[in-house]
Design an enzyme around this catalytic site. Structure first.
Site, PDB file in Angstrom:
ATOM      1  CG  HIS A 122      55.354  66.930  -9.307  1.00  0.00           C
ATOM      2  ND1 HIS A 122      55.170  66.819  -8.152  1.00  0.00           N
ATOM      3  CD2 HIS A 122      55.200  68.353  -9.667  1.00  0.00           C
ATOM      4  CE1 HIS A 122      55.315  67.920  -7.581  1.00  0.00           C
ATOM      5  NE2 HIS A 122      55.291  68.984  -8.457  1.00  0.00           N
ATOM      6  CG  ASP A 123      55.025  63.048  -7.286  1.00  0.00           C
ATOM      7  OD1 ASP A 123      55.869  62.110  -7.429  1.00  0.00           O
ATOM      8  OD2 ASP A 123      55.717  64.251  -7.282  1.00  0.00           O
ATOM      9  N   GLY A 140      50.692  69.491  -8.435  1.00  0.00           N
ATOM     10  CA  GLY A 140      51.384  68.196  -7.974  1.00  0.00           C
ATOM     11  C   GLY A 140      50.618  67.666  -6.437  1.00  0.00           C
TER      12      GLY A 140
END
Length: 265
Positions: A122-123, A140
């Site tokens: 994520h991200d 992340g």
């Protein structure tokens, strides 16, 4: 120039597919997905909701794009994955959506190549013209620059950054930032000079490389601290664009810079 969908594939009526898109056997495309022109999905590919994929991409068997983040604080908010143009995604790659703890977007830039079993959490932000070899794992919020190569079986700790034109060797656990133009390897990753092969391939001149070599020597090998090295480099070297990129990267590091191999105790 029409869309070709295999009879066994499942495609949401709310997905947007460009011209000449091909969807292979047993693949699934959920709602709120956009896929650009001439992109091909092989068999058993899953494209989850809130994913955008550019033109001329190739996605191989078993890849899952847009999966739910592996983050305990994620509450199924509307977040995204964005894949650029001409991106090659090989077998069983996984790319997760962003979270509200960042800007909500996981992004992969144009002309990048993700080899088999790569995981992008994520991200993360992966720049253009970047290669992640087999089983590279980004935790992340990792930021990978443009024209980067990361060798296979390499994990990158969350929030780390890999600068433009850097190279990271295989099986090199990265827990600190890797500056632009440099070469890093080992576990945990240390700096081993400039990525000279990569710089020459990208057309850097002898003059540009000469300045970067001297900057590296001063900042990472000669000076007692990075601050002292930056000060000396600015005093003694031409203030080129590349030197400023290197210095700006060091100054904005939050996780710290990977140590020079000759200084690792």
């Amino acid at each position: 120039m029409t869309v070709k969908i295999h009879p066994t594939a499942i495609v949401s009526k709310n997905a947007e597919l460009g011209v000449n898109v091909k969807v292979g056997p047993f693949s699934i495309i959920e709602e709120d997905v956009k896929i650009g022109d001439n992109t091909e999905l092989s068999s058993n590919v899953i494209i989850k909701k809130f994913t955008t994929i550019g033109n001329d991409c190739q996605i191989s068997e078993g890849a899952v794009i847009g999966g739910i983040p592996q983050h305990l604080g994620f509450k199924d908010e509307k977040t995204y994955v964005e894949i650029g143009d001409n991106v090659k995604i090989r077998e069983y790659v996984t790319i997760h959506r962003g979270t509200s703890f960042d800007d909500g977007i996981t992004r992969v830039g144009d002309n990048s190549y993700l080899m088999a079993y790569v995981h992008i959490a994520h991200d993360c932000k992966v720049g253009h013209d970047t290669i992640l070899a087999n089983a590279v794992t980004l935790a992340g919020h990792v930021k990978v620059g443009n024209y980067v190569f990361i060798g296979g079986l390499t994990p990158i700790h969350q929030f780390c950054r890999i600068g433009d034109y850097a190279m990271v060797g295989g099986a090199s656990a990265v827990d600190k930032d890797i500056p632009p133009f440099t070469r890093a390897s080992k576990n945990h990753a240390m700096l081993y000079g400039l990525n000279l092969v990569g710089l020459k391939r990208r057309g850097f001149t002898k003059e540009q490389i000469k300045v970067l070599k001297e900057a590296y020597r001063i900042i990472f090998r000669k000076a007692s601290t990075l601050e002292e090295g930056i000060k000396e480099a600015l005093e003694k070297l031409p203030n080129t664009k590349e030197l400023q990129m290197l210095i700006d990267f060091i100054k904005t590091s939050k996780r710290g810079i990977a140590p020079e191999a000759s200084k690792r105790k």
